[in-house]
Design a protein around this motif. Structure first.
Motif, mmCIF file in Angstrom:
data_model
loop_
_atom_site.group_PDB
_atom_site.id
_atom_site.type_symbol
_atom_site.label_atom_id
_atom_site.label_comp_id
_atom_site.label_asym_id
_atom_site.label_seq_id
_atom_site.Cartn_x
_atom_site.Cartn_y
_atom_site.Cartn_z
ATOM 1 N N SER A 126 0.857 -1.177 0.000
ATOM 2 C CA SER A 126 0.000 0.000 0.000
ATOM 3 C C SER A 126 0.895 1.229 0.000
ATOM 4 O O SER A 126 2.003 1.214 0.552
ATOM 5 C CB SER A 126 -0.875 0.005 1.261
ATOM 6 O OG SER A 126 -1.445 1.283 1.460
ATOM 7 N N PHE B 80 0.138 0.086 -4.454
ATOM 8 C CA PHE B 80 -1.231 0.510 -4.745
ATOM 9 C C PHE B 80 -1.524 1.845 -4.075
ATOM 10 O O PHE B 80 -1.273 2.019 -2.882
ATOM 11 C CB PHE B 80 -2.244 -0.528 -4.254
ATOM 12 C CG PHE B 80 -2.213 -1.800 -5.042
ATOM 13 C CD1 PHE B 80 -2.742 -1.861 -6.322
ATOM 14 C CD2 PHE B 80 -1.649 -2.945 -4.507
ATOM 15 C CE1 PHE B 80 -2.715 -3.038 -7.060
ATOM 16 C CE2 PHE B 80 -1.614 -4.130 -5.228
ATOM 17 C CZ PHE B 80 -2.150 -4.170 -6.506
ATOM 18 N N GLU B 81 -2.072 2.755 -4.840
ATOM 19 C CA GLU B 81 -2.499 4.054 -4.323
ATOM 20 C C GLU B 81 -3.876 3.909 -3.668
ATOM 21 O O GLU B 81 -4.528 2.862 -3.783
ATOM 22 C CB GLU B 81 -2.566 5.071 -5.467
ATOM 23 C CG GLU B 81 -1.251 5.283 -6.193
ATOM 24 C CD GLU B 81 -0.191 5.949 -5.338
ATOM 25 O OE1 GLU B 81 -0.537 6.718 -4.418
ATOM 26 O OE2 GLU B 81 0.997 5.692 -5.598
ATOM 27 N N ILE B 82 -4.330 4.958 -3.032
ATOM 28 C CA ILE B 82 -5.663 4.959 -2.420
ATOM 29 C C ILE B 82 -6.652 5.426 -3.483
ATOM 30 O O ILE B 82 -6.619 6.573 -3.922
ATOM 31 C CB ILE B 82 -5.712 5.893 -1.192
ATOM 32 C CG1 ILE B 82 -4.715 5.435 -0.145
ATOM 33 C CG2 ILE B 82 -7.134 5.942 -0.620
ATOM 34 C CD1 ILE B 82 -4.513 6.403 0.998
ATOM 35 N N ASP B 83 -7.524 4.516 -3.904
ATOM 36 C CA ASP B 83 -8.561 4.880 -4.866
ATOM 37 C C ASP B 83 -9.917 4.862 -4.154
ATOM 38 O O ASP B 83 -9.999 4.658 -2.937
ATOM 39 C CB ASP B 83 -8.531 3.962 -6.086
ATOM 40 C CG ASP B 83 -8.807 2.497 -5.768
ATOM 41 O OD1 ASP B 83 -9.276 2.184 -4.651
ATOM 42 O OD2 ASP B 83 -8.562 1.652 -6.644
ATOM 43 N N VAL C 45 -10.744 1.606 -2.154
ATOM 44 C CA VAL C 45 -9.944 1.496 -0.931
ATOM 45 C C VAL C 45 -10.471 2.456 0.121
ATOM 46 O O VAL C 45 -10.626 2.095 1.294
ATOM 47 C CB VAL C 45 -8.444 1.764 -1.222
ATOM 48 C CG1 VAL C 45 -7.645 1.873 0.061
ATOM 49 C CG2 VAL C 45 -7.880 0.669 -2.116
ATOM 50 N N ILE D 126 -6.465 1.340 6.047
ATOM 51 C CA ILE D 126 -6.199 1.573 4.621
ATOM 52 C C ILE D 126 -5.416 0.405 4.030
ATOM 53 O O ILE D 126 -5.716 -0.054 2.921
ATOM 54 C CB ILE D 126 -5.457 2.909 4.401
ATOM 55 C CG1 ILE D 126 -6.360 4.077 4.793
ATOM 56 C CG2 ILE D 126 -4.993 3.041 2.953
ATOM 57 C CD1 ILE D 126 -5.649 5.422 4.837
ATOM 58 N N THR E 114 -6.880 -2.008 1.173
ATOM 59 C CA THR E 114 -6.156 -2.192 -0.085
ATOM 60 C C THR E 114 -6.072 -3.674 -0.437
ATOM 61 O O THR E 114 -6.338 -4.073 -1.579
ATOM 62 C CB THR E 114 -4.742 -1.574 -0.004
ATOM 63 O OG1 THR E 114 -4.860 -0.179 0.301
ATOM 64 C CG2 THR E 114 -3.988 -1.762 -1.316
ATOM 65 N N SER F 95 -9.617 -4.860 -1.450
ATOM 66 C CA SER F 95 -10.079 -4.363 -2.750
ATOM 67 C C SER F 95 -9.282 -4.938 -3.919
ATOM 68 O O SER F 95 -9.781 -5.009 -5.039
ATOM 69 C CB SER F 95 -10.061 -2.836 -2.791
ATOM 70 O OG SER F 95 -8.748 -2.351 -2.781
ATOM 71 N N GLN F 96 -8.054 -5.376 -3.659
ATOM 72 C CA GLN F 96 -7.228 -5.981 -4.717
ATOM 73 C C GLN F 96 -7.316 -7.499 -4.732
ATOM 74 O O GLN F 96 -6.686 -8.153 -5.564
ATOM 75 C CB GLN F 96 -5.764 -5.550 -4.552
ATOM 76 C CG GLN F 96 -5.535 -4.069 -4.738
ATOM 77 C CD GLN F 96 -5.907 -3.602 -6.134
ATOM 78 O OE1 GLN F 96 -5.750 -4.315 -7.128
ATOM 79 N NE2 GLN F 96 -6.406 -2.381 -6.223
#
Length: 116
Positions: A35, A66-69, A72, A91, A95, A98-99
């Motif tokens: 993350s 992975f960025e915060i979208d 997330v 977070i 992450t 969500s992935q």
């Protein structure tokens, strides 16, 4: 997703850098992702020295981060509404969820809360 199965928490990455044999498998950068929170925690360390920053930078360079979208963000909010957990840990857990990755953490209290 090129073989990535795991999202590593910050402490696990620290163990990798320390050469801890318990996390040897995860030292292969093609099996894990991170993350952006982990990147920020590692590089944002108070009074980080040049050598440590160089080691971290090399490890991060080869890692998927992975960025915060939106997904997330929404999942982290949901986790925090249901569990008493620190925002960075929420977070990171969000992450992983969500992935579709397994979260590897050394923080048992946060992991237990997020999984409940």
């Amino acid at each position: 997703m090129s073989g990535i199965e795991y999202l590593l928490d910050t402490k696990v990455l620290i163990y990798i850098m320390q050469g801890n044999p318990a996390v040897r498998y995860f030292s292969q950068t093609d099996v894990f992702a991170l993350s952006v929170i982990t990147e920020m925690e590692l590089l944002g360390k108070y009074r980080i020295d040049h050598t440590e920053k160089s080691i971290i930078t090399r490890l991060l360079k080869d890692s998927r981060i992975f960025e915060i979208d939106f997904s997330v963000k929404q999942k982290a909010i949901e986790i925090r509404q249901q569990h008493k957990i620190k925002l960075p840990d929420a977070i990171i857990a969000a992450t992983a969820i969500s992935q579709g990755l397994s979260l590897v953490t050394a923080d048992l209290r946060s992991a237990t809360r997020a999984a409940a």
